[in-house]
Design a protein around this motif. Structure first.
Motif, PDB file in Angstrom:
ATOM      1  N   GLU A 260       0.815  -1.204   0.000  1.00  0.00           N
ATOM      2  CA  GLU A 260       0.000   0.000   0.000  1.00  0.00           C
ATOM      3  C   GLU A 260       0.852   1.257   0.000  1.00  0.00           C
ATOM      4  O   GLU A 260       0.479   2.268  -0.565  1.00  0.00           O
ATOM      5  CB  GLU A 260      -0.950  -0.008   1.203  1.00  0.00           C
ATOM      6  CG  GLU A 260      -2.063  -1.012   0.980  1.00  0.00           C
ATOM      7  CD  GLU A 260      -3.046  -1.094   2.133  1.00  0.00           C
ATOM      8  OE1 GLU A 260      -2.885  -0.346   3.109  1.00  0.00           O
ATOM      9  OE2 GLU A 260      -3.964  -1.930   2.029  1.00  0.00           O
ATOM     10  N   LYS A 261       2.010   1.167   0.638  1.00  0.00           N
ATOM     11  CA  LYS A 261       2.812   2.380   0.753  1.00  0.00           C
ATOM     12  C   LYS A 261       3.814   2.538  -0.383  1.00  0.00           C
ATOM     13  O   LYS A 261       4.246   3.642  -0.669  1.00  0.00           O
ATOM     14  CB  LYS A 261       3.559   2.367   2.089  1.00  0.00           C
ATOM     15  CG  LYS A 261       2.606   2.299   3.280  1.00  0.00           C
ATOM     16  CD  LYS A 261       3.075   3.193   4.413  1.00  0.00           C
ATOM     17  CE  LYS A 261       1.956   3.459   5.391  1.00  0.00           C
ATOM     18  NZ  LYS A 261       1.892   2.464   6.467  1.00  0.00           N
ATOM     19  N   ASN A 262       4.216   1.434  -0.996  1.00  0.00           N
ATOM     20  CA  ASN A 262       5.344   1.521  -1.914  1.00  0.00           C
ATOM     21  C   ASN A 262       5.076   1.124  -3.349  1.00  0.00           C
ATOM     22  O   ASN A 262       5.914   1.334  -4.199  1.00  0.00           O
ATOM     23  CB  ASN A 262       6.502   0.657  -1.403  1.00  0.00           C
ATOM     24  CG  ASN A 262       7.004   1.160  -0.073  1.00  0.00           C
ATOM     25  OD1 ASN A 262       7.646   2.189   0.000  1.00  0.00           O
ATOM     26  ND2 ASN A 262       6.662   0.444   0.979  1.00  0.00           N
ATOM     27  N   VAL A 263       3.939   0.484  -3.594  1.00  0.00           N
ATOM     28  CA  VAL A 263       3.729   0.006  -4.947  1.00  0.00           C
ATOM     29  C   VAL A 263       2.619   0.823  -5.583  1.00  0.00           C
ATOM     30  O   VAL A 263       1.585   1.065  -4.973  1.00  0.00           O
ATOM     31  CB  VAL A 263       3.367  -1.490  -4.936  1.00  0.00           C
ATOM     32  CG1 VAL A 263       3.115  -1.976  -6.346  1.00  0.00           C
ATOM     33  CG2 VAL A 263       4.481  -2.292  -4.296  1.00  0.00           C
ATOM     34  N   LEU A 264       2.866   1.248  -6.797  1.00  0.00           N
ATOM     35  CA  LEU A 264       1.868   2.044  -7.477  1.00  0.00           C
ATOM     36  C   LEU A 264       0.953   1.164  -8.302  1.00  0.00           C
ATOM     37  O   LEU A 264       1.398   0.284  -9.026  1.00  0.00           O
ATOM     38  CB  LEU A 264       2.559   3.050  -8.395  1.00  0.00           C
ATOM     39  CG  LEU A 264       2.859   4.406  -7.763  1.00  0.00           C
ATOM     40  CD1 LEU A 264       3.383   5.356  -8.813  1.00  0.00           C
ATOM     41  CD2 LEU A 264       1.601   4.977  -7.089  1.00  0.00           C
ATOM     42  N   GLY A 265      -0.320   1.423  -8.157  1.00  0.00           N
ATOM     43  CA  GLY A 265      -1.292   0.697  -8.960  1.00  0.00           C
ATOM     44  C   GLY A 265      -1.905   1.656  -9.958  1.00  0.00           C
ATOM     45  O   GLY A 265      -1.389   2.751 -10.190  1.00  0.00           O
TER      46      GLY A 265
END
Ligand code: ADP
Ligand code: MG
Length: 747
Positions: A260-265
Motif C-alpha cells: 500500500e505504501k510503496n507500490v503504485l497501482g
C-alpha cells in the motif's frame, strides 16, 4: 561448550537487559551434537526427522501428555470401562499361533496389582516392551476366564528400563521407530538443553502479553516440555501458539502495508477526472433481466472503490456457490475497460474457462464501449478465450491483439501464464477458484505490465472458507463476502441413499418428464483420468440400458477432446440431452439453470467442498431441486497409536455426507469440513519444512488467530517493521521459511 554464547550476552546487555536471558532463536545456530548425549548417530537420526539444530529440537513439541494423577491403578480397573493405567512391564512372551499369527502376552504391574495385555499380530511388541519399561496403557479391560485383560491396548512407552520418570504430567513426543528415537530420548535431551540455556528472553512486549492474558516465553518453553500441571501445559501451549500466529500475521500485514505504501497501482476511472465513470457497469446492469442482490452491489462498490485508488487492489471475494460471483467479476472488468485497461480472468479448467467465456459474452451482449478512434465513437466490448486447446494460429492472433490492446478481456487457463502472453495495459487480474492455483501463480500475471505499475488483483474462491483460514491463508488480502443468494432460490433437498438407489433414478425420470434436466456424477476412481473415463462410459451404458432407458443421456469426461467436450456440454445446455453423465469435469462453475437433479455416485469418495460445488450445479433456476448422494462408505478402522485421536476414514465419510444433508450453507459446511478433515490441505503451505504452525491450528485456535491478528494490526499501525537484528525479526526470518516467505512477501 556451553550453549550460552558470549555474543548473546553482549546482545542482551546492549539492549539494556540486566539479566542473562538469551534469545531462544540463537539455538538455531547451535549444532545438535553440542547437546550432551546426542552423538553422530542420534544427530543424523534427528536430521532425518527434520530437526537440524538445537532450536528445531527445543521446538519439537510433545504429541500429547499423560497425567499420572489421572491414571487408574490396576486394582481399580472395571470390566468394559475405557481407562488409562501407568505401570511397569514385568514379563513379555511371544507366541506363534497357527496360520502365521502371533500373540504377544505382556504382564504389567503397579503398586496395586498386575494385569495381562495381549497383542495379536504385533510381534514387534515383544521387542518394544522390554521388562522394566514404564508405560501408559489405555484400553477397555475384558474378562477372560477369571482374569481381566487388555486386548490390543494403546501403549505409550515413557521410560526405558532402569530410568524412572518423575513428575505428574508426562510429555509424549512423536516417536520415530525408523530413526530409533524414543520419547524418553527426546525428553532427556530437551531437559539438558533447558538446563544449559537457562532463562530465555521474551520478544513480545509485556503490555501485549497482559492484554492477551499470555504467560511469558520462559514459562511457556519450560512448561510445554516439562509441565508442572495440565493447566500450566495449557497456558504454555496457548502462548506458543500465539507466537506462531503473530509471526504469520505480522508477515502478512507487513506485506500488505508495504504494497500500500510503496507500490503504485492504476487509479481506474476516478470519478472526478472521468465524468463517464461507472457508465459501463450501469449500462450492463440495465440490460440484465434480474436485479443484483444487495450483496452483489456491495461487492461491486467495494471493488470499484478499491480500483479507483492508486494502490493495487488486493481483494478476496468469497461467496457461496451460486451467489453470482461471475457477474461481480464482469463488472470489475468493465471498470478496468472503461479506463482503457485490460482484464485477465484466470480459471483452473478448460471447461470452466469456456463456461466463463460464454457466460460473460452473453452477459456483455451488445454492450459498447466509448472509442474516439471509431466513426461512431463506440465499439463492442471484446473478449477472447485462451486455453491449451486454442489453435496455434488463433493463439498467435490473440497474443498480438492483447499486445496492441485490441482485446479488453481474456479468459483462460494456465495458458495465460505462459511467458509470451503480453498485454498493452493489463489493469485487472481475476483469479477464480483460487485453491487450485498456487499462490505464486496469482502473482505471475501481475508482473506482465511493461511499467512499474501493478495491476489490481481479485481472487474469488469457489467455495467459502472459514474466517480464520481466510485470515491466515489470504491474510494479506482485503475480504468481501457475498452472503446472499439471488432471490427465489429454493433450498436443495439432499438425500443420502446408502444402498437402494432406486429413489434417485425415479426422481430423475419424474423431473425429466416435467422438462427438467439432471446430472449424474461418476465416482472418483484413482488418479487416472482414463480409468475415470472408462467408469463414466460404463455407467453411461448401464444407465441408458437400465434405470434411464428411453431418456436421452449425454456423456462428458476428461479424456474427450476439448471440442467433443464442448459439443456435449452445448447439447446438454440446449436440452438435447436430458441427463448428463460425467466425471468431475463439471465440478466447478458449470451453469445450466434448467438442471434440477444431481446424482453423485460413491459420494463418500468426495470431499465436502467438492460435494458442495457439485450440488451447486442444481438449484439455479428457482425450481425445487434434489441432490442424491449414493453409496456406503463401509467401515475400516485405523489401528495404530497415532490414529487414536483421529476418526477412521469411513466415519469421516459418513460425517461428510451427513453434513451435506444437514445444510446448504457453504460457510457452515466449510467449518464442518475442516473439523472433520483437519486443516492440512488449506494451510499446507505453512506446514512444509520448518513449519510455521507447529502447534497452532487455524481452526481449533480460532480465538488466538483473531487475537494475533489484532495484535499484529496494532503493531504495524504503531510502525513496527521487521528488523532482522531484533529477536522477533530473527524469528520470523528463520521460522517463516523460504517458500513461505516467497509467497508471503512477493510484491
Ligand atoms: P457462482 O458464485 O457460483 O460463480 P454464478 O456467477 O455462476 O455463481 O451465478 C449463478 C447463476 O445465478 C447464474 O446463472 C447467474 O446468471 C445467476 N445470477 C447471478 N446474479 C443473479 C441475481 N442477482 N439474480 C438472479 N440470478 C442471478
Ligand atoms: Mg463461479
Amino acid at each position: 561448550m556451553e550453549l550460552v554464547d558470549t555474543a548473546a550476552l553482549v546482545d542482551a546487555s546492549a539492549q539494556g537487559q540486566a539479566d542473562r536471558d538469551i534469545r531462544l532463536i540463537r539455538l538455531a545456530f547451535r549444532d545438535l551434537e553440542e547437546v550432551n548425549g546426542i552423538g553422530k548417530k542420534s544427530a543424523s537420526a534427528l536430521r532425518e526427522m527434520g530437526i537440524d539444530n538445537v532450536y528445531d529440537l527445543i521446538s519439537f513439541y510433545p504429541r500429547t501428555y499423560r497425567d499420572r494423577s489421572k491414571s487408574t491403578t490396576i486394582d481399580e480397573l472395571v470390566e468394559g470401562h475405557e481407562t488409562t493405567i501407568f505401570a511397569r512391564v514385568t514379563s513379555v512372551e511371544l507366541q506363534r499361533l497357527r496360520n502365521r499369527r502371533t500373540l504377544v502376552k505382556v504382564e504389567l504391574a503397579d503398586e496395586s496389582g498386575t494385569i495381562r495385555c495381549s497383542f495379536f499380530n504385533q510381534p514387534w511388541r515383544a521387542k518394544q516392551l522390554q521388562p522394566d519399561c514404564e508405560v501408559f496403557v489405555a484400553g477397555k479391560p475384558v474378562r477372560y476366564k477369571s482374569w481381566l485383560t487388555l486386548s490390543n491396548p494403546i501403549v505409550d512407552i515413557i521410560g526405558k528400563p532402569g530410568s524412572r520418570r518423575t513428575g505428574r504430567v508426562v510429555a509424549i513426543y512423536p516417536q520415530s521407530d525408523k530413526a530409533g528415537i524414543s520419547t524418553w530420548d527426546i525428553e532427556t535431551w530437551i531437559r539438558e538443553i533447558l538446563r544449559r540455556t537457562g532463562e530465555v528472553s521474551d520478544p513480545m512486549p509485556t503490555t501485549m502479553l497482559k492484554r492477551n492474558k499470555l504467560v511469558d516465553r520462559n514459562f511457556a518453553i519450560k512448561n510445554i516440555h516439562i509441565p508442572e500441571s495440565m493447566d500450566s501445559c495449557y497456558l504454555a501451549k496457548r502462548r506458543l501458539i500465539f507466537d506462531e500466529m503473530l509471526r504469520l500475521q505480522l508477515c502478512l500485514m507487513e506485506r500488505k502495508d508495504f504494497l500500500e505504501k510503496n507500490v503504485l497501482g492504476i487509479a481506474h476511472a476516478p470519478e472526478a477526472s472521468n465524468p463517464s465513470s461507472g457508465r459501463l457497469v450501469d449500462k450492463l446492469i440495465e440490460t440484465l433481466s434480474f436485479d443484483l442482490t444487495n450483496a452483489q452491489l456491495r461487492a461491486i462498490n467495494e471493488i470499484r472503490a478499491d480500483m479507483a485508488r492508486p494502490i493495487p487492489m488486493h481483494r478476496l471475494v468469497q461467496g457461496d456457490v451460486g451467489s453470482g460471483k461471475t457477474l461481480v467479476a464482469l463488472c470489475s472488468m468493465l471498470v478496468a475497460a472503461e479506463g482503457g485497461h485490460q482484464g485477465a480472468l484466470l480459471v483452473p479448467t478448460e471447461i470452466l474457462a469456456e463456461q466463463h467465456f460464454s457466460a460473460i459474452r452473453n452477459l456483455v451482449g451488445e454492450l459498447s464501449m466509448p472509442d474516439s478512434q471509431t466513426l461512431t465513437g463506440e465499439r463492442p466490448y471484446r473478449i477472447e478465450l485462451l486455453t491449451s486447446s486454442t489453435k496455434l494460429s488463433e493463439r498467435n492472433k490473440i497474443l498480438d491483439h492483447l499486445k496492441i490492446g485490441r482485446i479488453d478481456c481474456v479468459v483462460g487457463t494456465h495458458s495465460l501464464l505462459s511467458e509470451d502472453v503480453k498485454f498493452s495495459s493489463l489493469g485487472l487480474v481475476i483469479v477464480d477458484e483460487q485453491h487450485r492455483f498456487g499462490v505464486d501463480q496469482r502473482d505471475v500475471l501481475r508482473s506482465r505490465r511493461g511499467d512499474d505499475l501493478v495491476p489490481d488483483l481479485l481472487v474469488m474462491t469457489a467455495t467459502p472458507i472459514p474466517r480464520t483460514v481466510a485470515m491466515t491463508v489470504f491474510g494479506d488480502l482485503d475480504t468481501t463476502i457475498i452472503d446472499e443468494l439471488p432471490p427465489g432460490r429454493i433450498p436443495i433437498e439432499t438425500i443420502w441413499l446408502r444402498d437402494d438407489e432406486s429413489a434417485a433414478w425415479e426422481r430423475v425420470r419424474e423431473q425429466v418428464e416435467l422438462g427438467f434436466q439432471a446430472y449424474v456424477v461418476c465416482p472418483l476412481v484413482g488418479e487416472s483420468s482414463s480409468i475415470a473415463a472408462r467408469a463414466a462410459r460404463e455407467e453411461h451404458y448401464r444407465l441408458c440400458n437400465g434405470p434411464l432407458k428411453d431418456i436421452s443421456v449425454g456423456l462428458v469426461h476428461g479424456q474427450m477432446a476439448a471440442r467433443e467436450k464442448e459439443a456435449s456440454m452445448q447439447a446438454y445446455r440446449k436440452g438435447v440431452y436430458s441427463v448428463l453423465v460425467s466425471t468431475t469435469v463439471i465440478e466447478v462453475g458449470v451453469d445450466v439453470p434448467n438442471a434440477n437433479v444431481i446424482v453423485i455416485e460413491d459420494a463418500w469418495r468426495f470431499g465436502i467442498a467438492q460435494l458442495h460445488q457439485l450440488r451447486g450445479r442444481v438449484g439455479r433456476g428457482g425450481e425445487k431441486s434434489w441432490c442424491f448422494l449414493l453409496g456406503d462408505p463401509g467401515s475400516t478402522k485405523g489401528s495404530t497409536l497415532d490414529q487414536l485421536d483421529e476418526l477412521d476414514e469411513s466415519s469421516k465419510a459418513a460425517m461428510r455426507l451427513k453434513a451435506m444433508c444437514d445444510t446448504n450453507d457453504g460457510f457452515a459446511l466449510a467449518e464442518q469440513d475442516l473439523l472433520i478433515r483437519g486443516e492440512g490441505s488449506v494451510t499446507g503451505s505453512f506446514q512444509s519444512g520448518k513449519s510455521a504452525l507447529k502447534l497452532g491450528s487455524v481452526i481449533r485456535d480460532r480465538q488466538i488467530v483473531e487475537q494475533a491478528r489484532t495484535a499484529a494490526q496494532l503493531m504495524i499501525s504503531q510502525g513496527w517493521r521487521r528488523d532482522k537484528d531484533s529477536e522477533l525479526g530473527a524469528e520470523i526470518d528463520y521460522l517463516i521459511e523460504e517458500a513461505q516467505a516467497g509467497f508471503l512477501t512477493k510484491g
